[in-house]
Scaffold this active site. Structure first.
Site, mmCIF file in Angstrom:
data_model
loop_
_atom_site.group_PDB
_atom_site.id
_atom_site.type_symbol
_atom_site.label_atom_id
_atom_site.label_comp_id
_atom_site.label_asym_id
_atom_site.label_seq_id
_atom_site.Cartn_x
_atom_site.Cartn_y
_atom_site.Cartn_z
ATOM 1 N N TYR A 1 43.002 -98.902 60.973
ATOM 2 C CA TYR A 1 42.814 -97.505 60.584
ATOM 3 C C TYR A 1 43.041 -97.312 59.090
ATOM 4 O O TYR A 1 42.243 -96.675 58.403
ATOM 5 C CB TYR A 1 43.746 -96.574 61.365
ATOM 6 N N ALA B 1 45.445 -89.517 55.391
ATOM 7 C CA ALA B 1 46.021 -88.969 56.612
ATOM 8 C C ALA B 1 47.141 -89.844 57.160
ATOM 9 O O ALA B 1 47.214 -91.039 56.883
ATOM 10 C CB ALA B 1 44.926 -88.807 57.670
ATOM 11 N N SER C 1 47.150 -84.492 52.553
ATOM 12 C CA SER C 1 46.050 -84.351 53.496
ATOM 13 C C SER C 1 46.327 -83.277 54.544
ATOM 14 O O SER C 1 47.474 -83.093 54.978
ATOM 15 C CB SER C 1 45.802 -85.685 54.202
ATOM 16 N N TYR D 1 40.439 -79.939 55.251
ATOM 17 C CA TYR D 1 39.290 -80.150 56.124
ATOM 18 C C TYR D 1 38.972 -78.791 56.743
ATOM 19 O O TYR D 1 39.785 -78.246 57.497
ATOM 20 C CB TYR D 1 39.603 -81.162 57.224
ATOM 21 N N THR E 1 37.400 -81.086 51.079
ATOM 22 C CA THR E 1 36.647 -82.316 51.323
ATOM 23 C C THR E 1 35.322 -81.970 51.985
ATOM 24 O O THR E 1 35.284 -81.251 52.982
ATOM 25 C CB THR E 1 37.453 -83.283 52.192
ATOM 26 N N LYS F 1 35.835 -82.360 46.808
ATOM 27 C CA LYS F 1 35.958 -83.819 46.926
ATOM 28 C C LYS F 1 34.819 -84.384 47.766
ATOM 29 O O LYS F 1 34.565 -83.912 48.877
ATOM 30 C CB LYS F 1 37.295 -84.183 47.580
ATOM 31 N N HIS G 1 34.782 -91.235 50.117
ATOM 32 C CA HIS G 1 35.800 -91.190 51.172
ATOM 33 C C HIS G 1 36.342 -92.593 51.477
ATOM 34 O O HIS G 1 36.618 -92.951 52.618
ATOM 35 C CB HIS G 1 35.226 -90.572 52.451
ATOM 36 N N ARG H 1 34.692 -94.754 54.219
ATOM 37 C CA ARG H 1 35.037 -94.517 55.624
ATOM 38 C C ARG H 1 34.095 -93.538 56.327
ATOM 39 O O ARG H 1 34.255 -93.260 57.505
ATOM 40 C CB ARG H 1 36.474 -93.979 55.694
ATOM 41 N N GLY I 1 37.822 -97.654 45.278
ATOM 42 C CA GLY I 1 37.674 -99.020 44.804
ATOM 43 C C GLY I 1 38.550 -99.409 43.641
ATOM 44 O O GLY I 1 38.406 -100.499 43.085
#
Length: 359
Positions: free
Chosen positions: A26, A81, A108, A132, A158, A228, A252, A255, A286
């Site tokens: 995860y 998260a 988050s 979110y 986001t 974002k 993201h 993901r 990255g």
């Protein structure tokens, strides 16, 4: 942690602690073939620094002004998260670790420490809250008002999670929150059910939301507003037209949609679209070296946010691990400035890097 001298050292140490169940998949995994995740890291190798010499770099200044306030260096912590998966102290420890080095921490929506708990634990940390957007507008109102009341400076909306990306590792090896953890920003009935919050067949997030939401959010809060997930000049232009305060160029962490550009490659297009407006441009994705931060700043980012490296530090050493990882980024950035002939991070510009095609 004395023998851990780079961010990748923390990756190895964290993996040895977190592979017993689906937790590592995860925290570390990407979606589908993990193209976006892998390319986001490799993309930095396609840019090289153009060092200049015989310049006075005896004193260097890494500080930056972000949304009108100072940070000690232009690296902050991206929203991630369920950080109690990495360490029992979760987001509280991570926020304190960020504050210890004088930078920004983004909490988050899906955190395992609540908005209020993090604010109380890290009163000297600059806190932003990531949202979110939920189907239930009352939930959004509650989260926004709680964040503003608790002293968070900015709301980070986001954009790229209309549905949850197909993360194969978690489909093969499901994970559960530890017994002492829940999604702390929600009522207990929902806050203990991670799978419900991630169920694409019955999404809790609003897939019908449009640019009209910007005005609605402005009516709910005086916090600064950052978007974002933008990867195109077209959306950056719309963000400027809607007078947002900042953009985070992001995929993201690889993901969500797997067939997208690495953020570092999308950065120039977004910066060009933003132009000379007041909207600030940041980037995540990255970033594993201080020299990566240098390259992002050269291509137009005002600040870089890092995610997985901080989680690895949290897993290995709690608050101290987070602080050490951020200190590594800072020291490597400082070294890159010194060896490239730049005395201040604000002086890094497009002339400092060039594109490169490794054989």
């Amino acid at each position: 942690m004395l023998k851990l001298v780079c961010v990748d050292d923390f990756y190895t140490a964290a993996k040895s602690k977190l592979t017993a169940d689906g937790t590592w998949d995860y925290l570390e995994g990407g979606s589908d073939d993990q193209f976006a995740l892998q390319q986001s890291r490799k993309a930095f190798q396609r840019y090289v620094v153009r060092p200049r010499f015989l310049r006075d770099v005896s004193t260097r200044d890494l500080s930056a002004t972000i949304l009108g306030k100072n940070v000690s260096f232009p690296v902050g912590v991206a929203p991630m998260a369920m950080q109690k998966l990495a360490h029992p102290d979760g987001e509280c420890a991570a926020a304190m670790g960020a504050g210890a080095v004088g930078t920004i921490y983004i909490l988050s929506t899906m955190s395992t420490c609540s908005i209020e708990e993090v604010a109380n634990a890290a009163p000297n940390t600059r806190l932003w809250f990531q949202l979110y957007y939920q189907k239930d507008r009352n939930v959004n109102i509650d989260l926004i008002s709680r964040a503003e009341k608790a002293g968070y400076e900015a709301l980070v909306l986001t954009l790229d999670t209309q549905m949850i990306g197909k993360r194969r590792g978690n489909l093969r090896t499901p994970f559960n929150l530890p017994e002492n953890a829940k999604l702390a920003n929600f009522e207990s009935s929902a806050g203990n059910d991670v799978n419900k919050m991630r169920d694409n067949s019955k999404p809790v997030r609003d897939m019908s939301v449009t640019w009209d939401v910007i005005n609605w959010i402005r009516g709910q809060t005086t916090m600064k507003l950052v978007l974002k997930g933008i990867l195109t000049g077209e959306d950056a232009t719309l963000a400027v037209e809607n007078k947002v305060d900042g953009i985070i160029v992001s995929n993201h962490g690889g993901r969500q949609l797997d067939c997208v550009l690495p953020p570092i490659d999308a950065l120039a297009e977004v910066v060009a679209a933003v132009g000379k407006s007041d909207c600030e441009v940041y980037m995540d994705g990255g970033v594993s070296l201080g020299s990566d931060v240098f390259k992002a700043l050269a291509l137009g980012a005002k600040m870089v946010f890092v995610g997985r490296g901080v989680l690895w530090g949290l897993a290995v050493g709690g608050q101290q691990g987070v602080t050490k990882v951020l200190d590594i980024y800072r020291s490597e950035l400082d070294l890159t400035l010194a060896l490239s002939g730049v005395a201040k991070s604000c002086q890094i510009n497009s002339a400092c890097v060039q594109a490169y095609s490794p054989q």
